[in-house]
Design an enzyme around this catalytic site. Structure first.
Site, PDB file in Angstrom:
ATOM      1  N   HIS A  64      -0.198   4.627   3.605  1.00 16.26           N
ATOM      2  CA  HIS A  64       0.877   4.771   2.623  1.00 16.26           C
ATOM      3  C   HIS A  64       0.847   3.634   1.607  1.00 16.26           C
ATOM      4  CE1 HIS A  64       4.663   5.444   0.659  1.00 16.26           C
ATOM      5  NE2 HIS A  64       4.892   4.154   0.834  1.00 16.26           N
ATOM      6  N   GLU A  65       0.816   2.417   2.100  1.00 18.40           N
ATOM      7  CA  GLU A  65       0.892   1.241   1.225  1.00 18.40           C
ATOM      8  C   GLU A  65      -0.255   1.191   0.217  1.00 18.40           C
ATOM      9  OE1 GLU A  65       3.148  -1.608   1.121  1.00 18.40           O
ATOM     10  OE2 GLU A  65       4.442  -0.166   2.132  1.00 18.40           O
ATOM     11  N   SER A  66      -1.407   1.736   0.584  1.00 20.72           N
ATOM     12  CA  SER A  66      -2.588   1.681  -0.289  1.00 20.72           C
ATOM     13  C   SER A  66      -2.847   2.998  -1.010  1.00 20.72           C
ATOM     14  CB  SER A  66      -3.823   1.307   0.539  1.00 20.72           C
ATOM     15  OG  SER A  66      -4.127   2.333   1.476  1.00 20.72           O
TER      16      SER A  66
END
Length: 174
Positions: free
Chosen positions: A51-53
């Site tokens: 998600h973060e990337s």
């Protein structure tokens, strides 16, 4: 041990060439920080970093970092710190203080060269360092995706997306 096929099953929209770059660094980082001890840890970790990337497409925050300018809570006390120390790595390390702590732990001078967090190896290691530093293995062992998200994000931004990645990771690795 995760494979490129595992990452491809989790991040279906990401080009395989990009995913290949992260397989070895992720395995090394998960081993270094005890994330590889059980499938629960691995699946929660992979869901959050996916998600973060943006599915392993970004190791630098898309936003300019101006929103972090002057944020003393992040250690951004010098002019330009917001932009210079915007989110980088697979768990978007953000702010001068966090870069300093991460750099000390990883043996990198991130204050002098923040872009070091953009390499696959350092992006993965910084994420795993953050994970361990914030006791996320313990939360993953309990299956507490909500608490993990709050520790990473400070809130629940993107929570449903994180859960979608988690379901894909669990379907593949658990």
């Amino acid at each position: 041990m995760i494979t490129v096929d595992d990452l491809r099953a989790i991040c279906k929209g990401t080009k395989i060439e990009k995913l290949r770059k992260f397989v070895e660094p992720l395995n090394d980082a998960m081993r270094e920080y005890d994330i590889d001890q059980n499938p629960g840890r691995e699946t929660h970790f992979l869901a959050q970093v996916a998600h973060e990337s943006g599915g392993f497409n970004y190791v630098r925050e898309i936003a300019s970092g101006e929103a972090y300018e002057g944020r003393a809570d992040l250690g951004n006390t010098e002019p330009g710190d917001g932009r210079r120390f915007r989110g980088r790595g697979l768990i978007q390390i953000t702010g001068r203080s966090n870069y300093a702590a991460c750099g000390a732990a990883l043996g990198l001078d991130l204050l002098a060269d923040p872009e070091l967090l953009e390499s696959p190896e350092n992006a993965a290691r910084s994420a795993a360092w953050f994970w361990q530093t914030h006791n996320l293995n313990e939360l993953a062992d309990r299956g507490d995706a909500r608490a993990i998200t709050k520790r990473i994000n400070g809130g629940l931004t993107g929570y449903q997306d994180r859960l979608s990645y988690l379901a894909l990771a669990q379907g593949r690795l658990a």
